[in-house]
Design a protein around this motif. Structure first.
Motif, mmCIF file in Angstrom:
data_model
loop_
_atom_site.group_PDB
_atom_site.id
_atom_site.type_symbol
_atom_site.label_atom_id
_atom_site.label_comp_id
_atom_site.label_asym_id
_atom_site.label_seq_id
_atom_site.Cartn_x
_atom_site.Cartn_y
_atom_site.Cartn_z
ATOM 1 N N VAL A 131 26.933 109.505 34.165
ATOM 2 C CA VAL A 131 27.950 109.068 35.120
ATOM 3 C C VAL A 131 28.883 110.219 35.491
ATOM 4 O O VAL A 131 29.546 110.799 34.629
ATOM 5 C CB VAL A 131 28.798 107.916 34.531
ATOM 6 N N ALA A 132 28.931 110.534 36.777
ATOM 7 C CA ALA A 132 29.907 111.505 37.290
ATOM 8 C C ALA A 132 31.033 110.702 37.938
ATOM 9 O O ALA A 132 31.094 110.547 39.152
ATOM 10 C CB ALA A 132 29.242 112.451 38.293
ATOM 11 N N ASN A 133 31.940 110.175 37.123
ATOM 12 C CA ASN A 133 32.931 109.195 37.585
ATOM 13 C C ASN A 133 34.241 109.816 38.056
ATOM 14 O O ASN A 133 35.272 109.139 38.099
ATOM 15 C CB ASN A 133 33.228 108.194 36.465
ATOM 16 N N PHE A 134 34.224 111.066 38.422
ATOM 17 C CA PHE A 134 35.461 111.793 38.720
ATOM 18 C C PHE A 134 36.268 111.170 39.847
ATOM 19 O O PHE A 134 37.491 111.037 39.743
ATOM 20 C CB PHE A 134 35.141 113.260 39.035
ATOM 21 N N THR A 135 35.613 110.798 40.950
ATOM 22 C CA THR A 135 36.378 110.223 42.056
ATOM 23 C C THR A 135 36.951 108.855 41.700
ATOM 24 O O THR A 135 37.942 108.423 42.292
ATOM 25 C CB THR A 135 35.526 110.115 43.331
ATOM 26 N N LYS A 136 36.341 108.173 40.741
ATOM 27 C CA LYS A 136 36.902 106.917 40.244
ATOM 28 C C LYS A 136 38.209 107.172 39.494
ATOM 29 O O LYS A 136 39.041 106.270 39.358
ATOM 30 C CB LYS A 136 35.917 106.212 39.316
ATOM 31 N N LEU A 137 38.364 108.399 38.996
ATOM 32 C CA LEU A 137 39.585 108.801 38.309
ATOM 33 C C LEU A 137 40.589 109.467 39.242
ATOM 34 O O LEU A 137 41.699 109.804 38.828
ATOM 35 C CB LEU A 137 39.251 109.773 37.176
ATOM 36 N N GLY A 138 40.170 109.714 40.489
ATOM 37 C CA GLY A 138 41.050 110.402 41.418
ATOM 38 C C GLY A 138 41.103 111.896 41.186
ATOM 39 O O GLY A 138 42.091 112.552 41.517
ATOM 40 N N ALA A 243 46.860 109.187 38.636
ATOM 41 C CA ALA A 243 47.517 108.294 37.670
ATOM 42 C C ALA A 243 46.926 106.890 37.753
ATOM 43 O O ALA A 243 46.658 106.248 36.726
ATOM 44 C CB ALA A 243 49.019 108.258 37.925
ATOM 45 N N GLU A 244 46.704 106.415 38.981
ATOM 46 C CA GLU A 244 46.103 105.099 39.167
ATOM 47 C C GLU A 244 44.657 105.084 38.682
ATOM 48 O O GLU A 244 44.193 104.101 38.089
ATOM 49 C CB GLU A 244 46.168 104.700 40.640
#
Length: 260
Positions: A131-138, A243-244
């Motif tokens: 999982v490359a979830n970076f954009t989910k973390l902002g 942060a979100e």
């Protein structure tokens, strides 16, 4: 031989070493853990008896990514001229001399995916998720992934993973070339040792020489790309969306992003 560097255990059985991350259940990393991995692989590079190694972790999760609440932030720089110490350590991992087989028995998320791509080969299972979830973390991708991932699976598939944060299952990972061997979860480590042992049967100097040729320029490109990733992460880490993103992932919900 048995050594321990913080939460990283190192043992040698014949010509194959085990480097194990012991931070279950999720095996989050911080700067110190990556530095401890560098120390472990540096030791093995200097150990003549070692010809190949297996990178594994305890529990059912390979690595859930970065611990953003660690003492030394994974997103911080010590001085503007030095850059992020995390990515300096990541470059050092990609610079090690001897072959590594990754035993990916569970989820490898974010920077954990970057860590999973340090090895030359990966053994995985249906339960694993990449999982490359970076954009989910902002946040922007890191750990040199913007170079290493497209090299493995192609630009379009890497784009898909980066833009969506989609979870790639073990079977699809093998189909895409993100992993090399698919087996049952309880045999991932066994199969990783089998592959590392097969590599270790070769003449060690010839194996290292061949590996150096096949990976030539890799560490340098990881440094170049991670320098850019670091700059992008620096400003994005100051946004409200970051942060979100961290909060939403912690709370297991879709982020309410505003573009600020």
């Amino acid at each position: 031989m048995q050594k321990q560097f913080g939460d990283v255990k190192v043992s040698l059985d014949g010509h194959v070493a085990l480097v194990e991350i012991c931070r279950g259940p999720l095996n989050f990393f911080d700067v110190q853990l990556i530095k401890d991995l560098v120390a472990a692989f540096t030791l093995l590079d200097d150990t003549k008896e070692c010809r190949a190694s297996v990178l594994a972790s305890e529990g059912k999760v390979f690595c859930a990514g970065a611990n953003f609440n660690s003492g030394q932030s994974v997103l911080s720089t010590t001085e503007a001229t030095e850059g992020n110490p995390l990515y300096q350590a990541a470059v050092a991992l990609f610079s090690c001399k001897k072959p590594i087989v990754g035993a990916i028995q569970g989820t490898a998320t974010g920077g954990g995916l970057g860590l999973a791509l340090v090895p030359d080969f990966r053994v995985t299972c249906p339960e694993a998720r990449f999982v490359a979830n970076f954009t989910k973390l902002g946040i922007h991708p890191g750990f040199g992934l913007t170079h290493v991932l497209p090299q493995l699976i192609g630009q379009q598939r890497a784009n898909l993973m980066f833009y969506t944060g989609r979870r790639i299952k073990g079977e699809q990972a093998v189909q895409w070339g993100l992993a090399d061997i698919l087996t049952s979860q309880d045999k991932v480590r066994e199969e990783a040792f089998a592959l590392a042992s097969e590599i270790a049967e070769g003449a060690p100097l010839a194996v290292m020489s061949t590996r150096a040729t096949m990976r030539q320029g890799l560490a340098e490109e990881v440094k170049r790309f991670s320098d850019h990733e670091d700059r992008e992460q620096a400003w994005l880490s100051e946004t409200g969306d970051f942060a979100e993103g961290v909060k939403s992932v912690t709370e297991r919900r879709v982020g309410n992003f505003t573009g600020t």
